[in-house]
Structure formats: structure tokens, C-alpha cells
Design an enzyme around this catalytic site. Structure first.
Site, short mmCIF file in Angstrom:
data_model
loop_
_atom_site.label_atom_id
_atom_site.label_comp_id
_atom_site.label_asym_id
_atom_site.label_seq_id
_atom_site.Cartn_x
_atom_site.Cartn_y
_atom_site.Cartn_z
CG ASP A 54 -2.49 0.82 -2.34
OD1 ASP A 54 -1.70 0.63 -3.28
OD2 ASP A 54 -2.25 1.60 -1.40
CB SER A 103 -0.91 0.01 1.23
OG SER A 103 -1.62 1.23 1.33
CG HIS A 104 0.47 4.41 -2.79
ND1 HIS A 104 -0.08 3.34 -3.46
CD2 HIS A 104 1.17 5.12 -3.73
CE1 HIS A 104 0.26 3.40 -4.74
NE2 HIS A 104 1.02 4.46 -4.93
CB SER A 105 -1.54 4.90 3.27
OG SER A 105 -1.85 5.20 4.62
#
Length: 331
Positions: free
Chosen positions: A68, A8-10
Site C-alpha cells: 500500500d 498493507s498497514h491495515s
């Protein structure tokens, strides 16, 4: 077990999604590795981190990778080439992020093979599509060829929310160690695999619905008994009793459902004294007055009570509390 890698980016998003999925696992969980954010703590993805996560998540049964969006997919594809051990079987899954993680974790915890975990994660949106009346094909709802001697039982759903995510995960977990093929259907749906959480949720089984459980294989009878016990126990949502414990006792009696217990909504527990807020003190009726002869004695009793309270507060203040001045003119 099959391992799960979340890309995920986050980091916060990834950890929250994994935390949600783990709430549905009632037993040993698969290895889960999170590869989120960049090395300098920015939003983004890093192929090297993903490759390291794949190696860490592998338990010998392979790894599914759930991403994601955008560069997460590119990083995962590059990471497969960077993994130093070519023997690690890896599946990149184009699943919905939250639903895919939930399904992969629950299915892997149930002992499913790599391709089955990947397939169920791919079809994670099937249950939601079915609830919204949208058409989507799932391999998990294909009618299986059970033998003529299959064990069959029926049970009525009694918990208010029916077979949602948590009950579906409980059923999958209950069947994890059993050598049995189990199908479940309602009066209005086709049979689905009881080892697929998304297929179970797609049944849309609500309170009052009767489900039909069919099982075949060496442990068919035990499998049916476990599912029936979970249903009769309301999946633990009515009594607060761990539903997995009822698998050994064969279910609970009707008395266990008469006094619902609170259901926890967050992890952890707190111990402390209970504070009961007293009823408010009513204002005295101004029309009621003491007789003249009793007033002096009442004033003296009130003064003594005030002095006693002031003394107690002063003692507490001397022990390290806040200074209190309770002097008051009485008349």
C-alpha cells in the site's frame, strides 16, 4: 500459478481488496497471502511476516508483492532478503493497491507468467486513465503481428455496462487454458491483448458497440468462439446463467435475453418463507349501515369470530408463546 502477496498497514483493507479481486475469478485462484498489521495487532507492517507470506504464496512460478504505502514498501524490500529460499522469484510491484491486486489475481489465475503478471499489475491504472481521457502508455495495447490466417469475428456488446471489471475477468479466464494469441478492438480503439484485464477495460466498450476479435495459434478458433459466446450471453448479466457454461454450447439464443433475471449483489444465499404484505383494510363507509333486523346476527357472528381468534392465540400461548388477552365487550 504465480502467487500474490498483499502487504498493507491495515488487515481490514487488505482482506477487503483481496475479497473484491476474488469475486472476479471464475475458477482456480492463485495462492494469495496477506501480510498486514503488526504482531501486536496495530496498524503497520512487519518484514518477517512479509517474508513468511512470500514463502507460503510460492507455487513454483514466482510471487508478485503488492504494497500500500510508506513502510509497506520498506518491509517488502527487507523481506526479500529474509526469504530463506533464494530460488523464489519475487517481483515487488509499484501498482495502485486495489487495482493492482485485482489485476494480479485475475492475470495469475489466467496462467500468465511472472513478468506478465507484474507488468499488468503495474499498468493497472491504465483503464481508469483511459476512461478519464488521460494519456498513459500500456504495453498491453501494442498491436501484435497476427498471421494472415488469423481467425476473425465480430460481436455486439449487449450487457448495459459493457466490458467492465467482471466481463474483462471472464474473458481472461475463458482464454487461460488455450494456446492462442487473442486481440480485441472496437471501432474507435486499437487492438489490445485479451489476456490483460486492464487493457480490456481500457477499450471502454459499451452496450451497442461492436468488438472485433482476432486470434492466432493452435486454439484460435476455440478462443474466438469462447469470447463470442461470452459477449452474446451478456457476460451472464442478463440471464443469470453462468456464462462460462455457454463456452461448450456455443452461446445462447435470443430468447434467453427476453426475461432478465435478478443479479446477486452479495455472496451467499438464504432460504425461508416469503411473506406477502396484504393490502390495507379499508375503513368502512360510515354512511353504510346494516338494517336493524340484521344487526343482532352480525354482532353474534363478530363475537364468535373474536372468540375463535382468542382461542387460537391462547393455544399458541399455552405452547410456549406470550400470554394474549383478546376479551372484548361487544354490543
Amino acid at each position: 500459478m504465480v502467487g500474490v502477496v498483499v502487504v498493507s498497514h491495515s488487515p481490514r483493507l487488505a482482506h477487503a481488496a483481496v475479497e473484491l479481486a476474488l469475486q472476479m475469478v471464475h475458477g482456480p485462484a492463485p495462492r494469495i497471502e496477506i501480510a498486514a498489521g503488526t504482531s501486536d495487532d496495530r496498524l503497520g507492517t512487519d518484514a518477517v511476516r512479509v517474508a513468511e507470506a512470500i514463502v507460503a504464496a510460492d507455487d513454483g512460478a514466482g510471487v508478485v508483492v503488492i504494497m500500500d504505502l510508506g513502510s509497506a514498501v520498506l518491509s517488502a524490500e527487507l523481506a526479500v532478503d529474509l526469504v530463506p529460499d533464494p530460488g523464489i522469484k519475487t517481483r515487488l510491484v509499484s501498482a495502485a493497491f486495489v487495482e493492482g491486486i485485482f489485476t494480479a489475481v485475475v492475470t495469475a489465475a489466467g496462467g500468465a507468467a511472472l513478468d506478465d503478471v507484474a507488468r499488468d499489475a503495474e499498468e493497472a491504472l491504465y483503464a481508469k486513465s483511459a476512461q478519464l481521457g488521460q494519456t498513459q502508455t500500456s504495453t498491453a495495447d501494442a498491436v501484435s503481428d497476427l498471421s494472415a490466417g488469423a481467425i476473425v469475428a465480430e460481436a455486439m456488446i449487449i450487457n448495459p455496462d459493457g466490458i467492465h471489471a467482471r466481463p474483462a475477468a471472464l474473458i481472461v479466464g475463458a482464454l487461460a487454458s488455450l494456446d492462442a494469441q487473442v486481440m480485441i478492438a472496437t471501432e474507435t480503439s486499437r487492438p489490445v491483448s485479451a489476456r490483460s484485464p486492464t487493457a480490456l477495460m481500457s477499450l471502454g466498450a459499451q452496450a451497442g458497440d461492436v468488438i472485433r476479435i482476432e486470434a492466432d495459434g493452435a486454439a484460435a478458433s476455440t478462443a474466438v468462439d469462447r469470447v463470442v459466446a461470452l459477449v452474446r450471453n451478456g457476460f451472464g448479466e442478463l440471464t443469470g446463467v453462468d456464462p462460462l457454461k455457454t463456452q461448450q454450447s456455443g452461446g445462447l439464443s435470443s430468447q434467453d435475453f427476453q426475461s432478465p433475471a435478478p443479479i446477486g449483489v452479495s455472496p451467499g444465499r438464504v432460504i425461508g418463507p416469503a411473506l406477502r404484505i396484504p393490502d390495507p383494510v379499508l375503513e368502512p363507509d360510515p354512511r353504510i349501515r346494516l338494517p336493524e333486523a340484521d344487526r343482532l346476527e352480525a354482532v353474534e357472528r363478530l363475537g364468535k369470530a373474536a372468540a375463535d381468534v382468542a382461542s387460537q392465540l391462547q393455544d399458541r400461548s399455552s405452547a410456549g408463546g406470550t400470554s394474549v388477552n383478546c376479551s372484548r365487550r361487544l354490543g
